[in-house]
Structures are given as structure tokens and as C-alpha cells.
Scaffold this motif. Structure first.
Motif, PDB file in Angstrom:
ATOM      1  N   ALA A 126       0.815  -1.219   0.000  1.00  0.00           N
ATOM      2  CA  ALA A 126       0.000   0.000   0.000  1.00  0.00           C
ATOM      3  C   ALA A 126       0.848   1.268   0.000  1.00  0.00           C
ATOM      4  O   ALA A 126       0.491   2.252  -0.656  1.00  0.00           O
ATOM      5  CB  ALA A 126      -0.959  -0.008   1.184  1.00  0.00           C
ATOM      6  N   ALA A 127       1.971   1.263   0.718  1.00  0.00           N
ATOM      7  CA  ALA A 127       2.822   2.463   0.760  1.00  0.00           C
ATOM      8  C   ALA A 127       3.341   2.814  -0.636  1.00  0.00           C
ATOM      9  O   ALA A 127       3.395   3.998  -1.002  1.00  0.00           O
ATOM     10  CB  ALA A 127       3.979   2.255   1.734  1.00  0.00           C
ATOM     11  N   ALA A 170       0.516   4.350  -2.502  1.00  0.00           N
ATOM     12  CA  ALA A 170       0.161   5.664  -1.962  1.00  0.00           C
ATOM     13  C   ALA A 170       0.967   6.768  -2.639  1.00  0.00           C
ATOM     14  O   ALA A 170       0.496   7.909  -2.733  1.00  0.00           O
ATOM     15  CB  ALA A 170       0.378   5.684  -0.455  1.00  0.00           C
ATOM     16  N   ARG A 171       2.158   6.446  -3.129  1.00  0.00           N
ATOM     17  CA  ARG A 171       2.941   7.453  -3.872  1.00  0.00           C
ATOM     18  C   ARG A 171       2.269   7.768  -5.204  1.00  0.00           C
ATOM     19  O   ARG A 171       2.428   8.854  -5.746  1.00  0.00           O
ATOM     20  CB  ARG A 171       4.359   6.956  -4.101  1.00  0.00           C
ATOM     21  CG  ARG A 171       5.161   6.870  -2.812  1.00  0.00           C
ATOM     22  CD  ARG A 171       6.607   6.561  -3.099  1.00  0.00           C
ATOM     23  NE  ARG A 171       6.737   5.309  -3.849  1.00  0.00           N
ATOM     24  CZ  ARG A 171       7.506   4.299  -3.497  1.00  0.00           C
ATOM     25  NH1 ARG A 171       8.242   4.374  -2.410  1.00  0.00           N
ATOM     26  NH2 ARG A 171       7.572   3.212  -4.230  1.00  0.00           N
ATOM     27  N   ASP A 183      -1.189   7.269  -5.667  1.00  0.00           N
ATOM     28  CA  ASP A 183      -2.532   7.765  -5.346  1.00  0.00           C
ATOM     29  C   ASP A 183      -2.649   7.829  -3.817  1.00  0.00           C
ATOM     30  O   ASP A 183      -2.643   6.785  -3.150  1.00  0.00           O
ATOM     31  CB  ASP A 183      -3.597   6.829  -5.919  1.00  0.00           C
ATOM     32  CG  ASP A 183      -5.011   7.358  -5.755  1.00  0.00           C
ATOM     33  OD1 ASP A 183      -5.245   8.206  -4.868  1.00  0.00           O
ATOM     34  OD2 ASP A 183      -5.892   6.918  -6.507  1.00  0.00           O
ATOM     35  N   PRO A 184      -2.760   9.021  -3.259  1.00  0.00           N
ATOM     36  CA  PRO A 184      -2.753   9.186  -1.806  1.00  0.00           C
ATOM     37  C   PRO A 184      -3.887   8.448  -1.075  1.00  0.00           C
ATOM     38  O   PRO A 184      -3.807   8.232   0.135  1.00  0.00           O
ATOM     39  CB  PRO A 184      -2.899  10.690  -1.596  1.00  0.00           C
ATOM     40  CG  PRO A 184      -2.659  11.332  -2.909  1.00  0.00           C
ATOM     41  CD  PRO A 184      -2.810  10.287  -3.964  1.00  0.00           C
ATOM     42  N   PHE A 234      -4.401   5.478  -0.925  1.00  0.00           N
ATOM     43  CA  PHE A 234      -3.860   4.250  -0.339  1.00  0.00           C
ATOM     44  C   PHE A 234      -3.157   4.480   1.000  1.00  0.00           C
ATOM     45  O   PHE A 234      -2.814   3.528   1.685  1.00  0.00           O
ATOM     46  CB  PHE A 234      -2.946   3.525  -1.337  1.00  0.00           C
ATOM     47  CG  PHE A 234      -3.712   2.947  -2.486  1.00  0.00           C
ATOM     48  CD1 PHE A 234      -4.481   1.794  -2.315  1.00  0.00           C
ATOM     49  CD2 PHE A 234      -3.688   3.547  -3.730  1.00  0.00           C
ATOM     50  CE1 PHE A 234      -5.202   1.263  -3.367  1.00  0.00           C
ATOM     51  CE2 PHE A 234      -4.414   3.024  -4.785  1.00  0.00           C
ATOM     52  CZ  PHE A 234      -5.178   1.878  -4.601  1.00  0.00           C
ATOM     53  N   ASP A 235      -2.960   5.752   1.372  1.00  0.00           N
ATOM     54  CA  ASP A 235      -2.442   6.042   2.716  1.00  0.00           C
ATOM     55  C   ASP A 235      -3.402   5.530   3.786  1.00  0.00           C
ATOM     56  O   ASP A 235      -2.992   5.217   4.898  1.00  0.00           O
ATOM     57  CB  ASP A 235      -2.247   7.555   2.915  1.00  0.00           C
ATOM     58  CG  ASP A 235      -0.970   8.064   2.274  1.00  0.00           C
ATOM     59  OD1 ASP A 235       0.001   7.281   2.168  1.00  0.00           O
ATOM     60  OD2 ASP A 235      -0.951   9.245   1.878  1.00  0.00           O
ATOM     61  N   ALA A 236      -4.670   5.442   3.455  1.00  0.00           N
ATOM     62  CA  ALA A 236      -5.690   5.004   4.413  1.00  0.00           C
ATOM     63  C   ALA A 236      -5.955   3.497   4.337  1.00  0.00           C
ATOM     64  O   ALA A 236      -6.906   3.006   4.948  1.00  0.00           O
ATOM     65  CB  ALA A 236      -6.990   5.769   4.163  1.00  0.00           C
ATOM     66  N   TYR A 237      -5.113   2.760   3.625  1.00  0.00           N
ATOM     67  CA  TYR A 237      -5.379   1.340   3.429  1.00  0.00           C
ATOM     68  C   TYR A 237      -5.445   0.556   4.734  1.00  0.00           C
ATOM     69  O   TYR A 237      -6.298  -0.316   4.892  1.00  0.00           O
ATOM     70  CB  TYR A 237      -4.345   0.690   2.492  1.00  0.00           C
ATOM     71  CG  TYR A 237      -4.719  -0.737   2.207  1.00  0.00           C
ATOM     72  CD1 TYR A 237      -5.700  -1.018   1.271  1.00  0.00           C
ATOM     73  CD2 TYR A 237      -4.151  -1.792   2.904  1.00  0.00           C
ATOM     74  CE1 TYR A 237      -6.093  -2.326   1.023  1.00  0.00           C
ATOM     75  CE2 TYR A 237      -4.534  -3.098   2.668  1.00  0.00           C
ATOM     76  CZ  TYR A 237      -5.503  -3.360   1.728  1.00  0.00           C
ATOM     77  OH  TYR A 237      -5.906  -4.641   1.501  1.00  0.00           O
TER      78      TYR A 237
END
Length: 148
Positions: free
Chosen positions: A47-48, A51-52, A54-55, A57-60
Motif C-alpha cells: 500500500a505504501a 500511496a505514492r 494515489d494518496p 492508499f495512505d488510508a489502506y
């Protein structure tokens, strides 16, 4: 188990369909949550990276926690388990009055179930519909409705 008994186990005294509740591990929500978790596998480890790109994925990790909770559930029906609406007194009231559903109670018309406003209207409508349709037809009607 007879069809009537199975329906009574699935349809709560308030008229909600416990078989479709998000807290019932045997509901479509529980089953699909487990399937989605299996399909996602170890995605949390990647996920990290995503997240780069698409942000969102920070909340995954939070999503994964909700998905796990939905997959486990906590109740198999208010007549047999612990309802997510823990303060609901409908189940106990119908048991004390010796009825399976609120509409069967002689005091139904003037009853205040002590539910939050939106749920109270749904409770009344559900019970009126059960009285009009009968339990089997009502359960079939409920099964075809969107849950939330």
C-alpha cells in the motif's frame, strides 16, 4: 428447522433482516468482505508504494481494519446473538409480551420503541408491512431491497 422458524430467526422482531446485517458474519456483507480480503491478500505490504501514486492508499490500513471487522461480524441475529444496536429493547419487549414481532402486540399502535428517529420510522413501517404481507412474503421483499 421449519421454514417459519428459519424466517423468525432471520427476521428480527423489529422487521430488520438479520440475515443481511453488516454485523452478521453469514450475511452477504460478511461473506463478500472475507472474499475481498482474500483477493487483496498481502496488499497492505504494498500500500505504501501505491500511496505514492494515489494518496488514497495512505488510508489502506484503516480500510483493512474495517474489512476484517465486517468479515468477522459479531452477531448471528438479534434473537440468537448480540445486536450491533446494543441498547435496542425490542427483542426483550417482544419476548416479555409473548409475541414474535411488534405488530402482533396489542400495544403496537401506541408504542415508542426507544429507537433513534430514522430507525423508529423504519421499525413501524417494517411491522406494518409484515402485518399486511405475512412473514414469508415480507422476508422475500426484504431480500430484494438495498440494505443501507
Amino acid at each position: 428447522m421449519t421454514e417459519e422458524a428459519a424466517l423468525q430467526e432471520r427476521i428480527a422482531p423489529c422487521g430488520l433482516d438479520c440475515g443481511r446485517c453488516l454485523d452478521n458474519p453469514d450475511s452477504p456483507i460478511g461473506r463478500l468482505s472475507r472474499e475481498l480480503a482474500r483477493e487483496l491478500g498481502g496488499f497492505g505490504q504494498r500500500a505504501a508504494f501505491f500511496a505514492r501514486l494515489d494518496p488514497v492508499f495512505d488510508a489502506y490500513a484503516a480500510f483493512e481494519g474495517v474489512l476484517e471487522r465486517l468479515g468477522k461480524g459479531g452477531c448471528s441475529g438479534c434473537r440468537t446473538g448480540n445486536c450491533l444496536l446494543g441498547d435496542c429493547r425490542v427483542k426483550d419487549c417482544t419476548r416479555e409480551r409473548g409475541v414474535g414481532y411488534c405488530f402482533q402486540c396489542p400495544d403496537f399502535a401506541g408504542c415508542d420503541p426507544g429507537l433513534p428517529p430514522g430507525l423508529a420510522e423504519r421499525w413501524r413501517d417494517n411491522n406494518r408491512r409484515m402485518a399486511e404481507m405475512g412473514l414469508a412474503a415480507y422476508a422475500a421483499w426484504q431480500a430484494g431491497r438495498p440494505r443501507y
